[in-house]
Design an enzyme around this catalytic site. Structure first.
Site, PDB file in Angstrom:
ATOM      1  N   ASN A 244       9.007  -6.785  -8.534  1.00 24.64           N
ATOM      2  CA  ASN A 244      10.021  -6.693  -7.515  1.00 24.64           C
ATOM      3  C   ASN A 244       9.646  -6.910  -6.227  1.00 24.64           C
ATOM      4  OD1 ASN A 244      12.244  -6.538  -9.519  1.00 24.64           O
ATOM      5  ND2 ASN A 244      11.742  -4.418 -10.014  1.00 24.64           N
ATOM      6  N   ASN A 245       8.364  -6.796  -5.778  1.00 24.59           N
ATOM      7  CA  ASN A 245       7.661  -6.757  -4.691  1.00 24.59           C
ATOM      8  C   ASN A 245       7.420  -8.217  -4.315  1.00 24.59           C
ATOM      9  OD1 ASN A 245       5.719  -7.072  -2.543  1.00 24.59           O
ATOM     10  ND2 ASN A 245       4.569  -5.189  -3.334  1.00 24.59           N
TER      11      ASN A 245
ATOM     12  N   HIS B  61       6.575  -9.567  -1.288  1.00 24.90           N
ATOM     13  CA  HIS B  61       5.377  -9.985  -0.751  1.00 24.90           C
ATOM     14  C   HIS B  61       4.311 -10.546  -1.693  1.00 24.90           C
ATOM     15  CE1 HIS B  61       1.876 -10.006   1.928  1.00 24.90           C
ATOM     16  NE2 HIS B  61       1.090  -9.264   0.848  1.00 24.90           N
TER      17      HIS B  61
ATOM     18  N   ASP C 258      -1.066  -4.882 -12.092  1.00 24.32           N
ATOM     19  CA  ASP C 258      -1.290  -3.405 -11.604  1.00 24.32           C
ATOM     20  C   ASP C 258      -2.459  -3.328 -10.764  1.00 24.32           C
ATOM     21  OD1 ASP C 258       0.003  -1.096 -12.161  1.00 24.32           O
ATOM     22  OD2 ASP C 258      -1.690  -0.544 -13.231  1.00 24.32           O
TER      23      ASP C 258
ATOM     24  N   GLY D 194       0.414   1.216   1.943  1.00 25.71           N
ATOM     25  CA  GLY D 194      -0.404   2.231   1.041  1.00 25.71           C
ATOM     26  C   GLY D 194      -1.501   2.705   1.386  1.00 25.71           C
ATOM     27  N   TYR D 195      -2.647   2.622   0.849  1.00 25.73           N
ATOM     28  CA  TYR D 195      -3.896   3.369   1.515  1.00 25.73           C
ATOM     29  C   TYR D 195      -4.672   2.563   2.635  1.00 25.73           C
ATOM     30  CZ  TYR D 195      -3.293   6.143  -2.655  1.00 25.73           C
ATOM     31  OH  TYR D 195      -2.841   7.214  -3.497  1.00 25.73           O
ATOM     32  N   ASP D 196      -4.138   1.320   3.053  1.00 24.80           N
ATOM     33  CA  ASP D 196      -4.759   0.520   4.099  1.00 24.80           C
ATOM     34  C   ASP D 196      -5.181   0.999   5.293  1.00 24.80           C
ATOM     35  OD1 ASP D 196      -4.325  -1.734   2.427  1.00 24.80           O
ATOM     36  OD2 ASP D 196      -2.945  -2.613   3.735  1.00 24.80           O
TER      37      ASP D 196
ATOM     38  N   HIS E 220      -8.268  -7.328  -3.157  1.00 21.64           N
ATOM     39  CA  HIS E 220      -8.380  -7.318  -4.548  1.00 21.64           C
ATOM     40  C   HIS E 220      -7.484  -8.285  -5.341  1.00 21.64           C
ATOM     41  CE1 HIS E 220      -5.789  -4.642  -2.689  1.00 21.64           C
ATOM     42  NE2 HIS E 220      -5.324  -4.194  -3.742  1.00 21.64           N
TER      43      HIS E 220
HETATM   44  P1  IMP Z   1       0.712  -1.968  -7.227  1.00 24.90           P
HETATM   45  O1  IMP Z   1       0.200  -1.833  -8.774  1.00 24.90           O
HETATM   46  O2  IMP Z   1       0.353  -3.052  -6.568  1.00 24.90           O
HETATM   47  O3  IMP Z   1       2.035  -1.555  -7.279  1.00 24.90           O
HETATM   48  O4  IMP Z   1      -0.001  -0.900  -6.541  1.00 24.90           O
HETATM   49  C1  IMP Z   1      -0.172   0.832  -6.855  1.00 24.90           C
HETATM   50  C2  IMP Z   1      -0.312   1.386  -5.538  1.00 24.90           C
HETATM   51  O5  IMP Z   1      -1.846   1.074  -5.294  1.00 24.90           O
HETATM   52  C3  IMP Z   1       0.382   1.429  -4.641  1.00 24.90           C
HETATM   53  O6  IMP Z   1       1.433   1.964  -4.593  1.00 24.90           O
HETATM   54  C4  IMP Z   1      -0.716   1.607  -3.458  1.00 24.90           C
HETATM   55  O7  IMP Z   1      -0.857   2.979  -3.226  1.00 24.90           O
HETATM   56  C5  IMP Z   1      -2.007   1.216  -4.058  1.00 24.90           C
HETATM   57  N1  IMP Z   1      -2.299  -0.124  -3.570  1.00 24.90           N
HETATM   58  C6  IMP Z   1      -2.538  -1.270  -4.169  1.00 24.90           C
HETATM   59  N2  IMP Z   1      -2.790  -2.259  -3.436  1.00 24.90           N
HETATM   60  C7  IMP Z   1      -2.841  -1.874  -2.129  1.00 24.90           C
HETATM   61  C8  IMP Z   1      -3.251  -2.551  -0.938  1.00 24.90           C
HETATM   62  O8  IMP Z   1      -3.633  -3.544  -0.980  1.00 24.90           O
HETATM   63  N3  IMP Z   1      -3.466  -1.684   0.000  1.00 24.90           N
HETATM   64  C9  IMP Z   1      -3.282  -0.397   0.013  1.00 24.90           C
HETATM   65  N4  IMP Z   1      -2.837   0.344  -1.171  1.00 24.90           N
HETATM   66  C10 IMP Z   1      -2.787  -0.595  -2.278  1.00 24.90           C
END
Ligand code: IMP
Length: 192
Positions: free
Chosen positions: A10-11, A13, A70, A151-153, A178
């Protein structure tokens, strides 16, 4: 007619990033487009497991091609935490600032700052399953820097740079991230 792929995210971006690679060859549909609003419980303890749970759920329900992802952050000195728990590291609801705070606290006094972001893509195409992984290595800063990204950027400095992901322009991050690397592997496997 182009084949369809439902993107299990649902993201917005992420969907845009995926579109920029696949849209010429496939019709990409969101979960909204196919009318899927259920919560998918991602209770596997690996990225591959969780990506497959999402892709298989959509595939089973709509008998369609599906792409799910994921991602997360793995920190060497913390035994690869937060890992699959990256989004909810500091508990529910998701709070990126508190997640960062928890990491910085746990990393206090630790010299080994090595970490990596990982993305796993699970693609089900014509009833066949494919997995693609992308990684970017870096170090965890002692404190936050920058306000872009998510996130952790703000605490992740990729190898070869002296700025964090949160200080990079979007295009610069997208060139080495990634997610971009996993998508590039998918593109190579499908189209080259
Ligand atoms: P998702 O599975 O892509 O939704 O990522 C799960 C979680 O990992 C996110 O809520 C962030 O906390 C972290 N994360 C994933 N990709 C990134 C990134 O590109 N930058 C910073 N945090 C990330």
């Amino acid at each position: 007619m182009k084949h369809r792929i439902v993107v299990a995210s649902n993201n917005k971006h992420k969907i845009e990033e995926i579109k920029s690679i696949l849209a010429n060859r496939y019709d990409l549909l969101s979960m909204e487009d196919v009318g899927f609003y259920d919560d998918i419980i991602e209770d596997a303890d690996t990225f591959v497991g969780n990506a497959l749970i999402k892709a298989r759920t959509i595939h089973k329900k709509f008998d369609c091609n599906c792409l799910a992802d994921d991602s997360g952050l793995l920190i060497e000195a913390l035994n690869n935490e937060p890992g699959v728990y990256s989004a909810r590291y500091a508990g529910e609801p998701v709070n990126h600032d508190q997640n960062i705070e928890k990491v910085l606290l746990k990393m206090k006094g630790i010299e080994n700052r090595k970490a990596k972001f990982v993305t796993v893509l699970a693609l089900i195409l014509n009833n066949e399953e494919f997995i693609f992984e992308g990684e970017v290595h870096g170090n965890i800063r002692l404190e936050r820097s920058g306000n872009k990204g998510f996130g952790y950027d703000p605490i992740f400095e990729p190898i070869g740079y002296n700025i964090t992901f949160a200080e990079m322009e979007e295009a610069e991050k997208n060139a080495i991230s990634h997610r971009a690397r996993a998508l590039a592997k998918m593109e190579m496997a499908l189209f080259k």
